[in-house]
Scaffold this motif. Structure first.
Motif, PDB file in Angstrom:
ATOM      1  N   ILE A  33       0.851  -1.182   0.000  1.00 45.02           N
ATOM      2  CA  ILE A  33       0.000   0.000   0.000  1.00 45.02           C
ATOM      3  C   ILE A  33       0.893   1.240   0.000  1.00 45.02           C
ATOM      4  CG2 ILE A  33      -1.885  -1.162   1.211  1.00 45.02           C
ATOM      5  CD1 ILE A  33      -1.126   0.374   3.726  1.00 45.02           C
ATOM      6  N   VAL A  34       0.448   2.260  -0.707  1.00 47.86           N
ATOM      7  CA  VAL A  34       1.098   3.568  -0.692  1.00 47.86           C
ATOM      8  C   VAL A  34       0.029   4.574  -0.306  1.00 47.86           C
ATOM      9  CG1 VAL A  34       2.300   5.333  -2.019  1.00 47.86           C
ATOM     10  CG2 VAL A  34       2.811   2.921  -2.419  1.00 47.86           C
ATOM     11  N   LEU A  35       0.274   5.275   0.767  1.00 42.77           N
ATOM     12  CA  LEU A  35      -0.713   6.176   1.357  1.00 42.77           C
ATOM     13  C   LEU A  35      -0.312   7.624   1.146  1.00 42.77           C
ATOM     14  CD1 LEU A  35      -2.307   5.946   4.850  1.00 42.77           C
ATOM     15  CD2 LEU A  35      -0.741   7.834   4.423  1.00 42.77           C
ATOM     16  N   MET A  36      -1.297   8.473   0.855  1.00 42.81           N
ATOM     17  CA  MET A  36      -1.090   9.920   0.828  1.00 42.81           C
ATOM     18  C   MET A  36      -1.960  10.560   1.891  1.00 42.81           C
ATOM     19  SD  MET A  36      -2.196  12.858  -1.891  1.00 42.81           S
ATOM     20  CE  MET A  36      -3.760  13.032  -1.000  1.00 42.81           C
ATOM     21  N   ARG A  37      -1.361  11.398   2.718  1.00 40.95           N
ATOM     22  CA  ARG A  37      -2.127  12.162   3.710  1.00 40.95           C
ATOM     23  C   ARG A  37      -1.913  13.643   3.428  1.00 40.95           C
ATOM     24  NH1 ARG A  37      -2.504  10.506   9.939  1.00 40.95           N
ATOM     25  NH2 ARG A  37      -3.834   8.977   8.915  1.00 40.95           N
ATOM     26  N   ASP A  38      -3.017  14.359   3.174  1.00 40.02           N
ATOM     27  CA  ASP A  38      -2.981  15.791   2.848  1.00 40.02           C
ATOM     28  C   ASP A  38      -3.714  16.558   3.938  1.00 40.02           C
ATOM     29  OD1 ASP A  38      -3.178  18.339   1.819  1.00 40.02           O
ATOM     30  OD2 ASP A  38      -3.700  17.695  -0.209  1.00 40.02           O
ATOM     31  N   ARG A  39      -2.955  17.195   4.805  1.00 34.33           N
ATOM     32  CA  ARG A  39      -3.569  17.945   5.905  1.00 34.33           C
ATOM     33  C   ARG A  39      -4.313  19.180   5.416  1.00 34.33           C
ATOM     34  NH1 ARG A  39       0.927  17.987  10.794  1.00 34.33           N
ATOM     35  NH2 ARG A  39       0.442  15.921  11.643  1.00 34.33           N
ATOM     36  N   ASP A  40      -3.837  19.791   4.333  1.00 34.54           N
ATOM     37  CA  ASP A  40      -4.504  20.989   3.808  1.00 34.54           C
ATOM     38  C   ASP A  40      -5.929  20.683   3.370  1.00 34.54           C
ATOM     39  OD1 ASP A  40      -2.287  22.604   4.231  1.00 34.54           O
ATOM     40  OD2 ASP A  40      -1.495  22.306   2.209  1.00 34.54           O
ATOM     41  N   GLN A  41      -6.108  19.540   2.715  1.00 35.89           N
ATOM     42  CA  GLN A  41      -7.425  19.166   2.215  1.00 35.89           C
ATOM     43  C   GLN A  41      -8.189  18.260   3.185  1.00 35.89           C
ATOM     44  OE1 GLN A  41      -8.500  20.675  -0.385  1.00 35.89           O
ATOM     45  NE2 GLN A  41      -6.511  21.567  -0.924  1.00 35.89           N
ATOM     46  N   GLY A  42      -7.494  17.739   4.186  1.00 34.44           N
ATOM     47  CA  GLY A  42      -8.140  16.850   5.141  1.00 34.44           C
ATOM     48  C   GLY A  42      -8.517  15.507   4.551  1.00 34.44           C
ATOM     49  N   ILE A  43      -7.676  14.992   3.653  1.00 33.23           N
ATOM     50  CA  ILE A  43      -7.993  13.711   3.013  1.00 33.23           C
ATOM     51  C   ILE A  43      -6.823  12.738   3.134  1.00 33.23           C
ATOM     52  CG2 ILE A  43      -9.624  14.715   1.374  1.00 33.23           C
ATOM     53  CD1 ILE A  43      -7.440  14.510  -0.778  1.00 33.23           C
ATOM     54  N   GLU A  44      -7.160  11.460   3.044  1.00 35.07           N
ATOM     55  CA  GLU A  44      -6.181  10.384   3.015  1.00 35.07           C
ATOM     56  C   GLU A  44      -6.597   9.413   1.918  1.00 35.07           C
ATOM     57  OE1 GLU A  44      -4.563   8.459   6.743  1.00 35.07           O
ATOM     58  OE2 GLU A  44      -5.737   6.776   5.953  1.00 35.07           O
ATOM     59  N   VAL A  45      -5.703   9.154   0.977  1.00 35.21           N
ATOM     60  CA  VAL A  45      -6.010   8.296  -0.169  1.00 35.21           C
ATOM     61  C   VAL A  45      -4.955   7.199  -0.231  1.00 35.21           C
ATOM     62  CG1 VAL A  45      -6.449   8.187  -2.657  1.00 35.21           C
ATOM     63  CG2 VAL A  45      -7.025  10.274  -1.371  1.00 35.21           C
ATOM     64  N   ILE A  46      -5.379   5.999  -0.607  1.00 35.85           N
ATOM     65  CA  ILE A  46      -4.496   4.833  -0.590  1.00 35.85           C
ATOM     66  C   ILE A  46      -4.464   4.174  -1.961  1.00 35.85           C
ATOM     67  CG2 ILE A  46      -4.162   2.528   0.407  1.00 35.85           C
ATOM     68  CD1 ILE A  46      -5.727   3.651   2.871  1.00 35.85           C
ATOM     69  N   GLY A  47      -3.275   3.783  -2.387  1.00 39.35           N
ATOM     70  CA  GLY A  47      -3.099   2.932  -3.554  1.00 39.35           C
ATOM     71  C   GLY A  47      -2.628   1.567  -3.109  1.00 39.35           C
ATOM     72  N   GLN A  48      -3.006   0.528  -3.845  1.00 39.81           N
ATOM     73  CA  GLN A  48      -2.649  -0.828  -3.461  1.00 39.81           C
ATOM     74  C   GLN A  48      -2.198  -1.641  -4.667  1.00 39.81           C
ATOM     75  OE1 GLN A  48      -5.163  -2.814  -0.414  1.00 39.81           O
ATOM     76  NE2 GLN A  48      -6.655  -1.208  -0.832  1.00 39.81           N
ATOM     77  N   ALA A  49      -1.374  -2.636  -4.414  1.00 42.43           N
ATOM     78  CA  ALA A  49      -0.996  -3.609  -5.435  1.00 42.43           C
ATOM     79  C   ALA A  49      -0.806  -4.954  -4.752  1.00 42.43           C
ATOM     80  CB  ALA A  49       0.290  -3.198  -6.146  1.00 42.43           C
ATOM     81  N   LEU A  50      -1.313  -5.995  -5.388  1.00 46.58           N
ATOM     82  CA  LEU A  50      -1.161  -7.358  -4.900  1.00 46.58           C
ATOM     83  C   LEU A  50      -0.499  -8.173  -6.000  1.00 46.58           C
ATOM     84  CD1 LEU A  50      -1.812  -9.466  -2.646  1.00 46.58           C
ATOM     85  CD2 LEU A  50      -3.931  -9.944  -3.890  1.00 46.58           C
ATOM     86  N   SER A  51       0.666  -8.742  -5.712  1.00 45.24           N
ATOM     87  CA  SER A  51       1.436  -9.429  -6.740  1.00 45.24           C
ATOM     88  C   SER A  51       1.973 -10.760  -6.232  1.00 45.24           C
ATOM     89  CB  SER A  51       2.611  -8.552  -7.197  1.00 45.24           C
ATOM     90  OG  SER A  51       3.419  -9.238  -8.126  1.00 45.24           O
ATOM     91  N   THR A  52       1.939 -11.754  -7.106  1.00 44.01           N
ATOM     92  CA  THR A  52       2.573 -13.035  -6.785  1.00 44.01           C
ATOM     93  C   THR A  52       4.011 -13.081  -7.287  1.00 44.01           C
ATOM     94  OG1 THR A  52       1.659 -13.998  -8.810  1.00 44.01           O
ATOM     95  CG2 THR A  52       0.393 -14.304  -6.777  1.00 44.01           C
TER      96      THR A  52
END
Length: 283
Positions: A100-119
């Motif tokens: 998972i790669v997470l972004m936290r933006d205090r200015d906008q008050g949002i948290e968005v996550i990217g994910q990848a699942l790999s074998t």
């Protein structure tokens, strides 16, 4: 989307060179200049060698890293990643890498996550009692492009002497020879830290691309990035018999900024499930 982030500085919570995978993607798609903080010890949030336990789950560890990086730098935009290795959730005989790669933006008050699942992973471990077995294991996992960890006993982590970041054959021979002489065995495992595992680094890049995709999803009401699914409803009907399956029928998307939400049917672009996925047609 670049207008939200263009020429902003974002801190990346890493001490394992993850900027090599993440920073170019953030720069290209968002115009973000990535800063790697000095003095950040991400090992305090858990280590793959288990000598320091992870507090909470995978997402919680990434959130703690991001908060620590924000506190160290005084910036308002942070990124953090966390990986987990083990049986694939739907193919348990295969080992998978979940990033998972997470972004936290205090200015906008949002948290968005990217994910990848790999074998595609070299994750592995083995007890050895001979130097020949150690060298064979090393060859199997892609040494020395990929690093190794060596210790005396995986069951006694706290009392075992751990050698991390082994990337030279002469070093591996010396360490294993010493462990065999002193303990009669050596426990080897892949070093899953990003800077010693280029295979994992590629999956981190995939998760970053997924983060970019999720940020491109804009709220229909206020335009805020990260308008992604927060809940899923299963029950996609079988194409043959109409019986509800475990596949997704609908997803609820919700904006973190204005709380606007929508129920969206057929999120995977399918109105019917393959009968092979049906418990009635294929019990």
């Amino acid at each position: 989307m670049q207008a939200w982030f263009h020429q902003k500085s974002g801190v990346l919570a890493t001490m394992h060179r993850k900027e090599q995978a993440i920073a170019p993607i953030l720069k290209h798609h968002l115009g973000i200049e990535v800063v790697v903080p000095l003095g950040l010890n991400t090992d305090e949030f858990g280590t793959f060698t288990r000598d320091i336990k992870r507090p909470g789950d995978q997402l919680n560890a990434a959130q703690l890293k991001a908060e620590k990086a924000l506190a160290l730098t005084g910036l308002t935009l942070a990124f953090a990643s966390e990986g987990s290795f083990g049986p694939h959730p739907s193919l348990p005989l295969l080992i998978s890498d979940h990033e998972i790669v997470l972004m936290r933006d205090r200015d906008q008050g949002i948290e968005v996550i990217g994910q990848a699942l790999s074998t595609t992973t070299n994750y592995g471990h083995q007890y050895v009692t001979t130097l020949e077995a150690a060298l064979a294991f090393a060859q199997k996992i892609g040494f020395s492009d990929h690093g190794l960890v060596a210790m005396s006993d995986a069951e006694q982590i706290q009392s075992s002497q751990i050698f991390k970041g082994v990337t030279r054959e002469s070093e591996l021979v010396e360490i294993v020879t010493w462990l065999l002489k002193k303990f009669g065995q050596a426990y080897l495992e892949t070093d899953m830290r990003a800077m010693h595992n280029p295979t994992r680094m590629k999956v981190i890049a995939e998760a970053t691309q997924n983060l970019i995709h999720n940020l491109s999803q804009r709220c229909p009401q206020c335009g805020c990035p990260g308008y992604t699914a927060v809940e899923h409803k299963t029950g996609l009907p079988c194409a043959l018999c109409g019986f509800p399956t475990d596949l997704k029928l609908a997803s609820t998307h919700r904006c973190q900024k204005c709380d606007f939400s929508q129920l969206m049917y057929f999120p995977n672009g399918q109105e019917f499930a393959d009968p092979a996925q049906c418990l009635y047609c294929n019990p």
